[in-house]
Scaffold this motif. Structure first.
Motif, short mmCIF file in Angstrom:
data_model
loop_
_atom_site.label_atom_id
_atom_site.label_comp_id
_atom_site.label_asym_id
_atom_site.label_seq_id
_atom_site.Cartn_x
_atom_site.Cartn_y
_atom_site.Cartn_z
N LEU A 211 0.79 -1.23 0.00
CA LEU A 211 0.00 0.00 0.00
C LEU A 211 0.83 1.28 0.00
N MET A 212 2.00 1.25 0.62
CA MET A 212 2.76 2.48 0.79
C MET A 212 3.04 3.20 -0.53
N PRO A 213 3.46 2.49 -1.60
CA PRO A 213 3.70 3.21 -2.85
C PRO A 213 2.45 3.96 -3.35
N GLU A 214 1.30 3.31 -3.27
CA GLU A 214 0.07 3.95 -3.74
C GLU A 214 -0.34 5.11 -2.84
N LEU A 215 -0.23 4.90 -1.54
CA LEU A 215 -0.61 5.96 -0.61
C LEU A 215 0.30 7.18 -0.77
N ASN A 216 1.59 6.95 -0.89
CA ASN A 216 2.51 8.07 -1.03
C ASN A 216 2.31 8.80 -2.35
N ALA B 40 5.74 20.90 -14.38
CA ALA B 40 5.38 19.48 -14.45
C ALA B 40 6.59 18.57 -14.24
N ASP B 41 7.74 18.92 -14.82
CA ASP B 41 8.90 18.03 -14.70
C ASP B 41 9.39 17.94 -13.26
N LYS B 42 9.33 19.07 -12.53
CA LYS B 42 9.77 19.05 -11.14
C LYS B 42 8.74 18.36 -10.24
N LYS B 43 7.48 18.46 -10.60
CA LYS B 43 6.47 17.71 -9.85
C LYS B 43 6.70 16.21 -10.00
N ALA B 44 7.05 15.81 -11.20
CA ALA B 44 7.31 14.38 -11.43
C ALA B 44 8.51 13.92 -10.62
N ARG B 45 9.57 14.73 -10.57
CA ARG B 45 10.75 14.36 -9.79
C ARG B 45 10.41 14.33 -8.30
N LYS B 46 9.62 15.28 -7.86
CA LYS B 46 9.18 15.30 -6.45
C LYS B 46 8.48 14.00 -6.10
N ALA B 47 7.59 13.56 -6.96
CA ALA B 47 6.86 12.31 -6.70
C ALA B 47 7.82 11.12 -6.63
N GLN B 48 8.83 11.11 -7.50
CA GLN B 48 9.81 10.02 -7.48
C GLN B 48 10.59 10.01 -6.16
N ILE B 49 11.01 11.19 -5.73
CA ILE B 49 11.78 11.28 -4.49
C ILE B 49 10.94 10.79 -3.31
N GLU B 50 9.70 11.27 -3.22
CA GLU B 50 8.84 10.90 -2.09
C GLU B 50 8.55 9.40 -2.10
N GLN B 51 8.43 8.82 -3.28
CA GLN B 51 8.21 7.38 -3.35
C GLN B 51 9.43 6.62 -2.83
N ARG C 115 17.58 16.41 0.99
CA ARG C 115 18.22 17.65 0.56
C ARG C 115 17.74 18.04 -0.83
N GLU C 116 17.69 17.09 -1.74
CA GLU C 116 17.23 17.37 -3.10
C GLU C 116 15.79 17.84 -3.10
N LEU C 117 14.95 17.17 -2.31
CA LEU C 117 13.53 17.53 -2.26
C LEU C 117 13.36 18.93 -1.70
N ALA C 118 14.08 19.25 -0.63
CA ALA C 118 13.96 20.58 -0.03
C ALA C 118 14.36 21.65 -1.03
N GLN C 119 15.45 21.43 -1.74
CA GLN C 119 15.91 22.42 -2.70
C GLN C 119 14.96 22.52 -3.89
N LEU C 120 14.37 21.41 -4.27
CA LEU C 120 13.37 21.42 -5.33
C LEU C 120 12.18 22.30 -4.96
N LEU C 121 11.85 22.30 -3.65
CA LEU C 121 10.71 23.06 -3.16
C LEU C 121 11.08 24.50 -2.78
#
Length: 724
Positions: free
Chosen positions: A116-121, A173-184, A294-300
Motif C-alpha cells: 500500500l505504501m507506494p500507492e498511498l505516497n 510538471a517536470d519538477k512535480k514528477a521528480r518530487k513524486a519520485q523522491i517521495e516514493q 536535501r534534493e527535495l527541499a531544494q526542489l521546493l
C-alpha cells in the motif's frame, strides 16, 4: 493536470454515486465504519488491501467535485473543509494499519504496508501538487466571504495555501514528477529502515546461566529475565537461565545496574547491532535519505531539509534551530567539563586506576553509582512505591482534579476473526490493552477515549508514543465536538508472577509524558478538526507532555500515588527528598546526551554534504560529537543508524524540540509552582490557553496567553542548577 492515484480497475465515478455505493457496504469495509470504536478483529491486513483502493476512489470522487467548482459556487465548506474531509477513510486505513504494525507486527501486516505504501505516497504527493485543486483553492481564498470567516477559519485557509505552496503546487510538471519520485523512494527507504531496526532489535539476545554474571541486578529484574527465558525454552526450575534482550528495561537496565563489566560490555555490543551489520545495516539507507531530503527541499525552494521542516515551527528556520542547540551547548559546556572530570575521578577510584576515558558500556553504570553515592539513592528502592495501578490511579486523579474531567475505565474484549463484540465492551487489539473514556465534569460531554497498551511483547515496536487515531468532528451551533480517539503505547516494566508491575521512576515519567500528549488531544476544542492534537507547531508539541512529567517529582503529587504496593504506606519523605536530589544531579552530562542527538539530527539535515557525504558515517558522527561527549576510547556506531524518530518518525530536523520544550516547561511550570502544583486555577488557565486551542493559534501566542510573556531560556538553566 497531475492525475491522482487510481489503482488498476478503478474507473472514475461521481462523488454521490460512490458514496451511495459505499454506505450499504459498511460491513464489507470495516476500516470505514463510523462506529465509536474500531472493530480491530476485522481490521486485518487482508482487509486493508481491500478497503484502501475503495477509500482512494471515494477520495478521488470528492476531490473531483472540488475541482469542478465555479467561483460563484465556492464556499468555505465545499472547498477547504471538503478538502480536509476528502481522505478520512484513507486516513483510517493508514492509521489503523500503522497501529497494528507497531503493536502486533506480523508478515501479513508488513506485506500489506509494502503493497500500500507506494500507492498511498503517490496519492498524497499528487494531492498536494494538484494544479486544478490549487487553482480552486487560490480562487476560493480570494472570494469576499473569506473576510467574514472566524479567525480560526481564516488561519486554516492560510495554512492550507501554505501547505500546497510548500509541497510543490506551483512547480512545473517536470519538477512535480521528480518530487513524486523522491517521495516514493523516501517512503520505501523509511519502511526498510524501520524493519531493520525492529528486526535487529529482536534478533539479539543474551542467555545467562551463571547468576554471578548478573551481580547487582534487582530481584524484580532477575525474576522478569528468568520468566522471559523460560517462555522461550531456556533453563529449568533447577537450572534457571536469564534472558537479556534489547527491549526496554532489559539490556539498558543491565548497563545501569550490573556490576560485572563483561556483561555490560556484551549488552552494549548488543545495542550496537541495532541497524548495523549484514542485512540490518542502515548506513546506506541513512545516506540515501539525507541526499533525497536535501534534493527535495531544494526542489521546493528551501536551502535545506531543516529549513523546509522548521518553516512553520516556533524557530522558523534551520539556522535558528541550530543556533538554539549550539547556544545551549555553549552554556552547558563549563558545567559539563566540571561534571565529566568529577565522574572520571569517581570511575578511577572505583576501578583503582588512572584513565582519561570511560568505555561506553561503563558510562551509565558509573553515572548511576556516582548518583547513588552522592544522593544516597538506589533507584530500585523506588519500585515498591510505583505499582502500576497506584501510578495510573494517581495520574488520573491529578488530571481529573486539575482539569475538571472524569476518567473512567471501560470493559474490553480481544476478539478472534468472526467473533461478535459483547454489548457493553470495547474491542482491543491485544488482551493486555485497556480502554478509558474522558468526560468534562461541568458539561458532562464525552471528550474522547483512549487505548492503553503498556507492556513489551514480541512484534511490538520499542519506545513509547501517543497515537491520535480519530478527531471528533466539531459540534454545530455551540454543541460539543464528537469524542476524540487515541492510543498510548509503551514498553514499561511487566508484572512478574503474582506480583503487580512495579515501575521504575523512568517508567512513571514515561506514562505521565504520554498521558500529557493524550490530555492535549482529548482536551482540544477547536472549530475545525484539522487543528486537533499533533496538528500544531512541532517544537511546541512536547510542552504538554513534558509539563505533565512534573507531577512525577512534586512531593504533594507523589503523596497521592507513591504508596508501597504491599503495605499502602506512602513513600517516606526521606526517599522523596533523595529522588528530587537526584533529579538534577549531573545536569550538564544528562542534558548533553539529548543535545548530541539534536546536533546530529540538524547537522545531517543541514550540512550532510560537508560533514558526512562520502565518509564513514560512524567516524563522521564521532568527530562531530566528540567535543560534547566524555572520551570513551572506543569506536562507536552512529546513533542515526537506529534513531527512528528522525528517519521514520516526525522528528527529522526536529529532535531539538525536546530540549526546546524543556526550556518552555521550566518557565511555564513556574506558574504552577507559584500558585500551587495541585491548584486547579493555573491548570484551568493552561487548559484554556494551550490544551484546548490545538493548532488553531500560533504557538507563541498560546504560550503568551498562559504565561503573559515570551519564554525565558534561563529558567531551564536555573531550574537544573547549571546556571545559578
Amino acid at each position: 493536470m497531475t492525475a491522482l492515484c487510481v489503482l488498476p480497475g478503478m474507473a472514475a465515478v461521481g462523488a454521490a454515486e460512490l458514496a451511495q455505493a459505499v454506505v450499504p457496504q459498511a460491513e464489507q469495509h470495516p476500516y470505514f465504519d463510523d462506529m465509536p470504536y474500531p472493530a480491530w478483529s476485522k481490521l486485518t491486513a487482508e482487509q486493508a488491501l481491500k478497503d484502501a483502493p475503495v477509500a482512494m476512489r471515494l477520495a478521488n470522487a470528492r476531490l473531483e467535485a472540488i475541482r469542478s467548482l465555479e467561483p460563484a459556487q465556492m464556499t468555505f465548506e465545499n472547498t477547504f473543509v471538503a478538502l480536509a474531509a476528502s481522505t478520512r477513510e484513507l486516513e483510517r486505513v493508514s492509521d489503523y494499519l500503522r497501529t497494528r504494525a507497531s503493536t502486533m507486527d506480523a508478515p501479513d501486516v508488513r506485506e500489506a504496508q509494502e503493497a500500500l505504501m507506494p500507492e498511498l505516497n503517490h496519492f498524497y504527493s499528487s494531492l498536494m501538487s494538484d494544479g486544478r485543486l490549487w487553482d480552486v483553492l487560490r480562487t476560493a481564498a480570494a472570494q469576499p466571504w473569506v473576510a467574514q470567516l472566524s479567525e480560526q477559519k481564516k488561519m486554516f485557509v492560510e495554512q492550507t495555501l501554505d501547505g500546497f505552496r510548500d509541497n510543490g503546487a506551483e512547480l512545473p510538471a517536470d519538477k512535480k514528477a521528480r518530487k513524486a519520485q523522491i517521495e516514493q523512494e523516501l517512503s520505501e527507504l523509511k519502511l526498510q529502515f524501520g524493519k531493520n531496526v525492529l528486526d535487529s532489535t529482536n534478533a539479539w539476545e543474551l542467555i545467562v546461566t551463571d547468576k554471578a554474571r548478573l551481580a547487582g541486578m534487582s530481584d524484580n529484574w532477575m525474576a522478569a529475565a528468568q520468566a522471559d527465558a523460560a517462555e522461550r525454552g531456556y533453563g529449568t526450575p533447577d537450572k534457571p537461565a536469564w534472558r537479556v534482550s534489547l527491549k526496554a528495561g532489559s539490556a539498558g537496565t543491565v548497563l545501569r545496574d550490573c556490576s560485572v563489566e563483561e556483561t555490560r560490555r556484551l549488552c552494549w555490543e548488543g545495542q550496537c547491532t541495532i541497524g548495523r551489520g549484514g542485512q540490518y545495516d542502515n548506513a546506506a539507507i541513512v545516506d540515501k535519505v539525507m541526499k533525497l531530503r536535501r534534493e527535495l527541499a531544494q526542489l521546493l525552494g528551501f536551502a535545506s531539509w531543516a529549513d523546509y521542516k522548521t518553516k512553520n515551527r516556533m524557530v522558523n528556520s534551520g539556522a535558528k534551530a541550530m543556533g538554539f542547540v549550539d547556544g545551549m551547548v555553549e552554556r552547558l559546556m563549563p558545567t559539563f567539563r566540571t561534571e565529566s572530570a568529577e565522574l572520571l575521578a569517581f570511575a578511577n577510584m572505583l576501578r583503582g586506576e588512572k584513565s582519561e576515558v570511560i568505555a561506553p558500556w561503563n558510562l551509565r553504570y558509573y553515572i548511576n553509582e556516582y548518583t547513588q553515592k552522592s544522593c544516597s539513592l538506589d533507584p530500585e528502592s523506588l519500585r515498591p512505591y510505583f505499582a502500576c495501578e497506584n501510578v495510573l490511579n494517581g495520574m488520573f486523579s491529578i488530571a481529573s482534579s486539575l482539569y475538571n474531567i472524569s476518567i473512567d475505565e471501560l470493559p474490553t474484549v480481544c476478539l478472534q476473526a468472526g467473533e461478535s463484540c459483547p454489548e457493553g465492551k470495547v474491542e482491543v487489539w491485544h488482551p493486555e490493552v485497556r480502554f478509558f473514556a474522558i468526560s468534562d465534569k461541568v458539561t458532562g460531554a464525552h471528550l474522547g477515549s483512549f487505548y492503553l497498551d503498556l507492556y513489551p511483547r514480541p512484534g511490538k515496536r520499542a519506545g513509547a508514543w501517543m497515537s491520535p487515531l480519530r478527531a471528533g468532528a466539531s459540534g454545530e451551533n455551540g454543541a460539543p465536538h464528537e469524542p476524540h480517539l487515541g492510543a498510548i503505547t509503551a514498553n514499561l516494566t511487566r508484572p512478574v508472577g503474582n506480583e503487580p508491575a512495579l515501575f521504575s521512576h523512568l517508567d512513571v515519567q514515561t506514562v505521565f509524558h504520554e498521558f500529557g500528549h493524550m490530555l492535549h488531544a482529548m482536551l482540544t476544542d477547536t472549530e475545525l478538526a484539522a487543528h486537533w492534537s499533533s496538528n500544531i507547531a512541532w517544537d511546541f508539541i512536547e510542552l504538554p507532555s513534558i509539563i505533565n512529567e512534573s507531577w512525577t517529582w512534586e512531593p504533594a503529587a507523589l503523596a497521592l500515588y507513591a504508596r508501597h504496593y504491599q503495605t499502602g504506606e506512602p513513600m517516606p519523605t526521606e526517599l522523596v527528598d533523595k529522588l528530587n536530589a537526584g533529579r538534577y544531579f549531573l545536569p550538564a552530562i544528562n542534558n548533553m546526551r539529548q543535545f548530541c542527538f539534536a546536533k546530529l539530527d540538524l547537522e545531517m539535515h543541514m550540512n550532510y554534504a560537508e560533514r558526512f557525504e562520502n565518509r564513514n558515517m560512524d567516524e563522521a558522527t564521532s568527530e562531530l560529537l566528540a567535543p560534547m561527549q566524555i572520551p570513551s576510547g572506543v569506536k562507536e556506531p552512529s546513533y542515526m543508524r537506529r534513531l527512528s524518530h528522525c528517519i521514520t518518525g516526525a522528528y527529522s530536523a526536529g529532535y531539538y524540540s525536546y530540549q526546546w520544550a524543556d526550556v518552555l516547561v521550566a518557565d511555564a511550570f513556574g506558574r504552577f509552582e507559584r500558585e500551587g502544583v495541585l491548584n486547579p486555577a493555573p491548570a484551568a488557565a493552561f487548559r484554556k490557553a494551550v490544551l484546548s486551542v490545538g493548532g488553531s493559534k500560533p504557538a507563541i501566542e498560546a504560550y503568551r496567553d498562559f504565561l503573559g510573556r515570551d519564554p525565558d531560556p534561563d529558567s531551564f538553566l536555573k531550574a537544573t542548577g547549571i546556571v545559578k
